[in-house]
Design a protein around this motif. Structure first.
Motif, short mmCIF file in Angstrom:
data_model
loop_
_atom_site.label_atom_id
_atom_site.label_comp_id
_atom_site.label_asym_id
_atom_site.label_seq_id
_atom_site.Cartn_x
_atom_site.Cartn_y
_atom_site.Cartn_z
N ASN A 1 -3.26 4.75 -10.47
CA ASN A 1 -3.88 4.47 -9.18
C ASN A 1 -4.02 2.96 -9.00
N ASP B 1 0.82 -1.21 0.00
CA ASP B 1 0.00 0.00 0.00
C ASP B 1 0.86 1.26 0.00
N TYR C 1 1.03 6.69 -6.84
CA TYR C 1 -0.10 7.58 -7.10
C TYR C 1 0.35 9.04 -6.99
N GLU D 1 0.77 4.16 -2.85
CA GLU D 1 0.53 5.58 -2.54
C GLU D 1 1.63 6.46 -3.14
N THR E 1 -4.14 1.86 -5.65
CA THR E 1 -4.49 1.76 -4.23
C THR E 1 -5.75 0.94 -4.00
N GLN E 2 -6.63 0.93 -4.98
CA GLN E 2 -7.88 0.19 -4.84
C GLN E 2 -7.86 -1.16 -5.55
N SER E 3 -6.72 -1.53 -6.13
CA SER E 3 -6.63 -2.78 -6.87
C SER E 3 -6.17 -3.92 -5.97
N ASP E 4 -6.34 -5.12 -6.46
CA ASP E 4 -5.91 -6.32 -5.74
C ASP E 4 -4.53 -6.79 -6.20
#
Length: 240
Positions: A185, A170, A177, A174, A187-190
């Motif tokens: 981006n 993470d 990003y 960040e 941060t929201q992916s697996d």
């Protein structure tokens, strides 16, 4: 009595001493003053043919100072350029190469612009930022996704090489990003990056290779070892 063996007056000898401070400035000091005098004499020759012969002779003398480069074409060009420079561009002879000019010699190169980058995360380096900028220009697709994953893994590897500790994915996402101005981006992916243990093992293996390659090798003298063994054996026999 021959004038060659006439006794000279000590005062006259001292009076006619020539000091380096009173001599003319050497344009290329590496060739010495004798060669500079030869060039000055060749420049003063009025006959064109004799002047060309003298110039070729001087080139041969200059080449003898570097015999292994004397027959190289580029080196010959350099010698001719230096000949005209040492004559203060006054030597009028035929040259097999373009004759340089004073204006070209006095030209100064353009100011080299150095990249003055002061990144927030210096342990990633400037190349990572260049790669991120390239990825931002690509269209969305499998190629861009693969490039972004490679960049993220390299960022994690660089992070661990300077910070000898574990790092979560993470944190890398960040930073990615932030460095991409919000265009990349994850941060929201697996997405999962390479395991920290594997990266630390790789960094350690690379550092060990560098240290062993730069370490001096100690050569053991076998002859000295044999002498030492025989000396030890003789001492043991004498003690018995």
């Amino acid at each position: 009595m021959n004038s060659k063996y006439q006794k000279e007056n000590a005062n006259d000898v001292v009076y006619h001493l020539e000091y380096n401070a009173e001599r003319t400035h050497l344009i290329i000091p590496e060739y010495g003053r004798h060669l500079q005098k030869l060039i000055d004499q060749a420049t003063a020759i009025e006959d064109v043919e004799e002047r060309n012969k003298a110039a070729k002779y001087i080139i041969q003398v200059m080449g003898t100072l570097n015999p292994h480069l004397r027959d190289v074409l580029d080196f010959q060009h350099k010698l001719w350029d230096q000949l005209f420079i040492m004559s203060d561009f006054k030597l009028d002879v035929e040259s097999p190469y373009p004759i340089p000019s004073r204006e070209v010699l006095q030209l100064r190169p353009d100011i080299l612009e150095y990249p003055q980058n002061y990144p927030k995360y210096r342990y990633y380096g400037n190349n990572i930022k260049y790669m991120i900028d390239v990825a931002n220009k690509w269209e969305d697709g499998d190629m861009k996704s693969a490039l972004v994953k490679v960049i993220a893994n390299h960022m994690k590897k660089s992070y661990l090489s300077w910070n000898k500790d574990t790092v979560k994915d993470d944190v890398i996402f960040e930073h990615l990003y932030e460095l991409s101005d919000g265009k990349l981006n994850l941060t929201q992916s697996d997405e999962e990056l390479i395991n920290t243990t594997d990266l630390l093992r790789t960094n350690k293996r690379i550092s060990n290779k560098i240290s062993t390659s730069t370490a001096p090798k100690i050569q053991v003298n076998k002859k000295n070892q044999n002498i030492k063994k025989s000396y030890t054996k003789n001492n043991n026999n004498n003690q018995k």
